[in-house]
Design a protein around this motif. Sequence first.
Motif, PDB file in Angstrom:
ATOM      1  N   GLY A 129      39.198  38.946  29.428  1.00  0.00           N
ATOM      2  CA  GLY A 129      38.278  38.556  30.488  1.00  0.00           C
ATOM      3  C   GLY A 129      37.548  39.753  31.060  1.00  0.00           C
ATOM      4  N   LEU A 130      38.281  40.839  31.309  1.00  0.00           N
ATOM      5  CA  LEU A 130      37.651  42.041  31.845  1.00  0.00           C
ATOM      6  C   LEU A 130      36.647  42.639  30.863  1.00  0.00           C
ATOM      7  CD1 LEU A 130      40.755  43.681  33.547  1.00  0.00           C
ATOM      8  CD2 LEU A 130      38.733  42.761  34.706  1.00  0.00           C
ATOM      9  N   LEU A 131      36.912  42.534  29.566  1.00  0.00           N
ATOM     10  CA  LEU A 131      35.944  42.989  28.571  1.00  0.00           C
ATOM     11  C   LEU A 131      34.675  42.141  28.647  1.00  0.00           C
ATOM     12  CD1 LEU A 131      38.252  43.689  25.495  1.00  0.00           C
ATOM     13  CD2 LEU A 131      37.012  45.374  26.870  1.00  0.00           C
ATOM     14  N   ARG A 132      34.858  40.846  28.851  1.00  0.00           N
ATOM     15  CA  ARG A 132      33.704  39.955  29.008  1.00  0.00           C
ATOM     16  C   ARG A 132      32.904  40.325  30.260  1.00  0.00           C
ATOM     17  NH1 ARG A 132      30.116  36.385  26.589  1.00  0.00           N
ATOM     18  NH2 ARG A 132      29.232  35.033  28.203  1.00  0.00           N
ATOM     19  N   GLY A 133      33.607  40.593  31.354  1.00  0.00           N
ATOM     20  CA  GLY A 133      32.931  40.925  32.605  1.00  0.00           C
ATOM     21  C   GLY A 133      32.212  42.256  32.562  1.00  0.00           C
ATOM     22  N   GLY A 134      32.735  43.191  31.797  1.00  0.00           N
ATOM     23  CA  GLY A 134      32.085  44.485  31.674  1.00  0.00           C
ATOM     24  C   GLY A 134      32.482  45.449  32.777  1.00  0.00           C
ATOM     25  N   THR A 160      40.143  38.072  40.279  1.00  0.00           N
ATOM     26  CA  THR A 160      40.387  37.466  41.587  1.00  0.00           C
ATOM     27  C   THR A 160      41.099  36.132  41.399  1.00  0.00           C
ATOM     28  OG1 THR A 160      39.367  36.934  43.728  1.00  0.00           O
ATOM     29  CG2 THR A 160      38.184  36.221  41.744  1.00  0.00           C
ATOM     30  N   GLY A 161      41.287  35.382  42.480  1.00  0.00           N
ATOM     31  CA  GLY A 161      41.916  34.072  42.375  1.00  0.00           C
ATOM     32  C   GLY A 161      43.399  34.144  42.054  1.00  0.00           C
ATOM     33  N   LEU A 162      43.894  33.107  41.347  1.00  0.00           N
ATOM     34  CA  LEU A 162      45.331  32.948  41.139  1.00  0.00           C
ATOM     35  C   LEU A 162      45.946  34.060  40.303  1.00  0.00           C
ATOM     36  CD1 LEU A 162      45.515  29.078  40.563  1.00  0.00           C
ATOM     37  CD2 LEU A 162      45.676  30.367  42.692  1.00  0.00           C
ATOM     38  N   TRP A 163      45.233  34.512  39.286  1.00  0.00           N
ATOM     39  CA  TRP A 163      45.787  35.604  38.472  1.00  0.00           C
ATOM     40  C   TRP A 163      45.920  36.883  39.295  1.00  0.00           C
ATOM     41  CZ3 TRP A 163      48.621  34.913  34.523  1.00  0.00           C
ATOM     42  CH2 TRP A 163      48.375  33.888  33.610  1.00  0.00           C
ATOM     43  N   ALA A 164      44.978  37.144  40.180  1.00  0.00           N
ATOM     44  CA  ALA A 164      45.083  38.320  41.042  1.00  0.00           C
ATOM     45  C   ALA A 164      46.279  38.185  41.979  1.00  0.00           C
ATOM     46  CB  ALA A 164      43.799  38.515  41.839  1.00  0.00           C
ATOM     47  N   LEU A 165      46.499  36.982  42.511  1.00  0.00           N
ATOM     48  CA  LEU A 165      47.630  36.771  43.418  1.00  0.00           C
ATOM     49  C   LEU A 165      48.958  36.975  42.694  1.00  0.00           C
ATOM     50  CD1 LEU A 165      46.347  33.671  45.415  1.00  0.00           C
ATOM     51  CD2 LEU A 165      46.351  36.071  46.132  1.00  0.00           C
ATOM     52  N   ARG A 166      49.023  36.523  41.438  1.00  0.00           N
ATOM     53  CA  ARG A 166      50.225  36.785  40.641  1.00  0.00           C
ATOM     54  C   ARG A 166      50.463  38.289  40.525  1.00  0.00           C
ATOM     55  NH1 ARG A 166      52.167  33.034  36.734  1.00  0.00           N
ATOM     56  NH2 ARG A 166      52.681  31.148  37.895  1.00  0.00           N
ATOM     57  N   ARG A 167      49.375  39.038  40.321  1.00  0.00           N
ATOM     58  CA  ARG A 167      49.478  40.480  40.179  1.00  0.00           C
ATOM     59  C   ARG A 167      49.952  41.121  41.489  1.00  0.00           C
ATOM     60  NH1 ARG A 167      48.899  41.268  34.586  1.00  0.00           N
ATOM     61  NH2 ARG A 167      48.605  43.497  34.237  1.00  0.00           N
ATOM     62  N   HIS A 168      49.614  40.497  42.621  1.00  0.00           N
ATOM     63  CA  HIS A 168      50.047  40.998  43.928  1.00  0.00           C
ATOM     64  C   HIS A 168      51.494  40.593  44.240  1.00  0.00           C
ATOM     65  CE1 HIS A 168      46.476  42.863  45.647  1.00  0.00           C
ATOM     66  NE2 HIS A 168      45.736  41.890  45.183  1.00  0.00           N
ATOM     67  N   GLY A 169      52.102  39.784  43.377  1.00  0.00           N
ATOM     68  CA  GLY A 169      53.488  39.396  43.571  1.00  0.00           C
ATOM     69  C   GLY A 169      53.698  38.100  44.316  1.00  0.00           C
ATOM     70  N   GLY A 198      45.014  29.198  35.516  1.00  0.00           N
ATOM     71  CA  GLY A 198      44.344  28.752  34.308  1.00  0.00           C
ATOM     72  C   GLY A 198      43.338  29.772  33.851  1.00  0.00           C
ATOM     73  N   ASP A 199      42.059  29.490  34.130  1.00  0.00           N
ATOM     74  CA  ASP A 199      41.003  30.414  33.739  1.00  0.00           C
ATOM     75  C   ASP A 199      41.172  31.773  34.410  1.00  0.00           C
ATOM     76  OD1 ASP A 199      39.890  28.421  32.225  1.00  0.00           O
ATOM     77  OD2 ASP A 199      38.326  27.907  33.669  1.00  0.00           O
ATOM     78  N   VAL A 200      40.699  32.786  33.731  1.00  0.00           N
ATOM     79  CA  VAL A 200      40.662  34.127  34.300  1.00  0.00           C
ATOM     80  C   VAL A 200      39.403  34.228  35.156  1.00  0.00           C
ATOM     81  CG1 VAL A 200      40.509  36.592  33.809  1.00  0.00           C
ATOM     82  CG2 VAL A 200      41.895  35.105  32.336  1.00  0.00           C
ATOM     83  N   HIS A 201      39.585  34.309  36.466  1.00  0.00           N
ATOM     84  CA  HIS A 201      38.480  34.310  37.427  1.00  0.00           C
ATOM     85  C   HIS A 201      38.084  35.757  37.718  1.00  0.00           C
ATOM     86  CE1 HIS A 201      36.929  32.671  41.583  1.00  0.00           C
ATOM     87  NE2 HIS A 201      35.992  33.298  40.878  1.00  0.00           N
TER      88      HIS A 201
END
Length: 261
Positions: free
Chosen positions: A15-20, A26-35, A43-46
């Motif tokens: 996803g980060l490669l796509r974003g450049g 951000t969103g749920l995946w970021a919150l997972r990373r914050h613990g 689901g989707d990488v936001h």
Amino acid sequence: MHPGEATAEQRLRAGLLRGGPGAIITGLWALRRHGLRQLPEPGDVHLLIPHQREVTSAGFVLVERTTRMPGALTKEGLPVAPVDRAVLDGARRIRDFDVVQGMLAEAVQRRRCSAEQLDRELRLGSQRGSAIPRRALQALLNGPESVAEADAWEVWKLSGLPAAEWNVPVFGRGGEFIAKPDAWCEDVAFAWEIDSRTYHESGDFYAATLARNARYSAAGISCLQTLPSRLRTEQAKVITELRDAYTAACARPRPPVTCRP
């Protein structure tokens, strides 16, 4: 470069490669990373990217262009949005009030951000999908630090009792600490505790609860204990109990205790 489904880590990096350059999660995946854990399965990488960049969403990657790029934080090697931004970016796309309230409450309760930070981010950010987060935030702004206490705040409003203070420390005549009740009525020294059976009947927590109740009794404080589940399943009964307990507190002499030492 091998058969099989991509792992979560691979999806995030793709996803980060796509974003450049400059893209952050951000969103749920970021919150997972914050613990944080009290959230739906991501689901989707936001992603967030600067507004001037022309990158579109594709596959499992949701790209959001923004004029308000937050400062990135590095979590486990990947750039993610701060908790206040990430939790609201995720909450705006969820239609379940209880889920949203749980996300916001966990972020505040675990001190990853404050209710005031969430309020500011909600006001400055996109208003699309903000109705449910705004409603969920109201209870947190008034003091309760958990989902159960937010439910309690709603029940207290329905009871018609005078306004309570939430999560304030209470002290005895000599300034000794007594407890930090979930709700406190200073005028009549009445405490309301939302006590989870799972939490308060386990190990040291059970002993701490008994010691707290002993301090309430010794100080002459009227205290009502309520299970979190009853705040929704027996709301009318809880309101009756609250009113009766408050009336009883009014009928006895007020003890020399205060939340303002």
